[in-house]
Design an enzyme around this catalytic site. Structure first.
Site, PDB file in Angstrom:
ATOM      1  N   CYS A  85       0.798  -1.217   0.080  1.00 35.07           N
ATOM      2  CA  CYS A  85       0.030  -0.004  -0.079  1.00 35.07           C
ATOM      3  C   CYS A  85       0.816   1.381  -0.083  1.00 35.07           C
ATOM      4  O   CYS A  85       1.547   1.564   1.018  1.00 35.07           O
ATOM      5  CB  CYS A  85      -0.838   0.017   1.244  1.00 35.07           C
ATOM      6  SG  CYS A  85      -1.814   1.582   1.728  1.00 35.07           S
TER       7      CYS A  85
ATOM      8  N   CYS B 220      -0.014   4.112   2.527  1.00 36.22           N
ATOM      9  CA  CYS B 220       0.403   3.609   3.940  1.00 36.22           C
ATOM     10  C   CYS B 220       1.836   3.801   4.055  1.00 36.22           C
ATOM     11  O   CYS B 220       2.269   4.523   5.288  1.00 36.22           O
ATOM     12  CB  CYS B 220       0.029   2.158   4.063  1.00 36.22           C
ATOM     13  SG  CYS B 220      -1.410   1.495   3.680  1.00 36.22           S
TER      14      CYS B 220
END
Lengths: 102, 299
Positions: A29, A32
């Site tokens: 991700c 993230c």
């Protein structure tokens, strides 16, 4: 910032004396990864909050327990109860106000 | 006073910063959220020349570090307005420049349904490759008819139990190859001539109401809704000064000049045919080069 899994979740999060910010994330991700250094910095500079990281790929039970269906997902937990949640990449100033509860 | 102020720290803006700094101009980059732009959502970039595999995050971070090392100043603050005499007003400050480059990119187009925002992350998503993994074995729907919608549906068909594709027309704008692949899938169902008209939820999404052109509507039970109906350029804050087309893109040719001398545009928020990473960085180089020329000519 500590890594939390289903074995230490109760102790580190639900039974924590401090407020806890749970960062649900994953290796794949990108957003993230963008948030990570900012969370690390807050984790070392702000003693009033404990920040923990949960990898949703390894901990799918915790992710589904908290109905996480999009990451980055930040969940604030106080005395074992969820008090607020933020989904998606947010700016540093939005993160500060999210944590500050403003 | 800066030589060049760049609005947006995505691939176009950061590339412009590199070119500006290499020409020894002072450069300020203003970014509302976080560097990198939408490329950070891409797992693996496979079409950038000389980089056969790189993650969007690594690409963005390399570019950010490159611009910083060359001396670009990067401030996280949202631009509210720019003026004819090249003042840039942000949420927290005011800056002046000799030239401005608008590289704000675009954002997800929303359906515009009342509870759409509150269901983001609770079943509503704009990125199948980001969030698809959370819908393993569940029923989901994709809205849209372009390549993104088709690719999303294909990706999800390998994870989800069932994938509905909701499209307002009866044929797709996207590639026929993808359409044919989808037709072969047992777990994909097409819902044509229909719009999503309601999001049904308690705390999270449980279903959608779909209304056909003929006026009939039905409910489809899904846990996930992936919205792929295009993107909207983030030009709203410049509309007073800069000419936009009907779709909201800043009107400019390949030279990246706008209707105001000394104000340039770079990247996905400009009128253009091909919106790719490589054309965004290309715009950054062109806009910066023209901004440098504009400054050096003392205009």
């Amino acid at each position: 910032m500590i890594e939390v899994n289903k074995d230490n979740f109760d102790k580190e999060v639900l039974q924590s004396d401090k407020r806890v910010l749970v960062d649900f994330n994953a290796e794949w991700c990108g957003p993230c990864k963008m948030m990570k250094p900012v969370l690390e910095e807050i984790s070392t500079s702000n003693n009033e909050i404990k920040i923990v990281s949960i990898n949703v790929d390894d901990e799918d039970e915790l992710a589904s327990k908290y109905n996480v269906s999009s990451i980055p997902c930040l969940v604030l937990i106080e005395n074992g109860e969820e008090t607020n949640r933020s989904i998606g990449l947010i700016s540093r100033s939005d993160l500060d106000s999210f944590i500050g509860g403003k | 006073m800066y030589d060049i102020i760049i609005i947006g720290a995505g691939p176009a803006g950061l590339t412009a910063a590199i070119y500006g700094r290499r020409a020894n101009k002072s450069v300020l980059v203003l970014e509302a959220k976080s560097y990198g732009g939408q490329i950070i959502n891409t797992l693996d970039i496979e079409n950038y020349p000389a980089n056969n595999h790189i993650s969007g995050f690594d690409f963005a971070t390399n570019l950010y570090n490159q611009a910083k090392e060359l001396g670009a100043e990067i401030v996280f603050d949202k631009v509210i307005e720019i003026t004819n005499n090249k003042e840039v007003i942000t949420a927290n400050n005011k800056y002046n420049a000799k030239a401005i480059i608008i590289a704000t990119g675009s954002d997800n187009r929303k359906l515009g349904l009342p509870n759409e925002d509150e269901l983001i992350g609770k079943g509503v998503s704009y990125c199948a490759t980001c969030d698809g993994a959370f819908f393993k074995g569940k029923d989901v729907a994709v809205v849209g008819g372009g390549n993104t919608a088709l690719e999303d549906a294909l990706y999800l068909s390998n994870l989800a139990n069932k994938v509905y594709i909701i499209h307002r027309r009866d044929e797709f704008r996207g590639e026929e190859k993808s359409v044919n692949l989808l037709k072969e899938k047992d777990n994909v169902e097409f819902v044509f001539n229909s719009n999503v008209t309601k999001l049904i939820s308690d705390d999270k999404l449980n279903g959608i109401e779909v209304t056909n052109k003929d006026g009939s509507s039905k409910t489809i039970d899904v846990n996930g809704l992936f919205i792929a109906i295009g993107r909207i350029p983030e030009n709203q804050n410049f509309a007073k000064l800069i000419n936009l087309n009907e779709a909201g893109y800043i009107i400019a040719g390949e030279d990246c000049t706008t209707n105001i001398p000394g104000i340039f545009v770079a990247g996905d928020n400009r009128t253009k045919e091909v919106r790719q990473l490589v054309t965004a960085t290309s715009d950054g180089a062109i806009a910066a080069t023209n901004a440098i020329k504009y400054i050096d000519n003392g205009e």
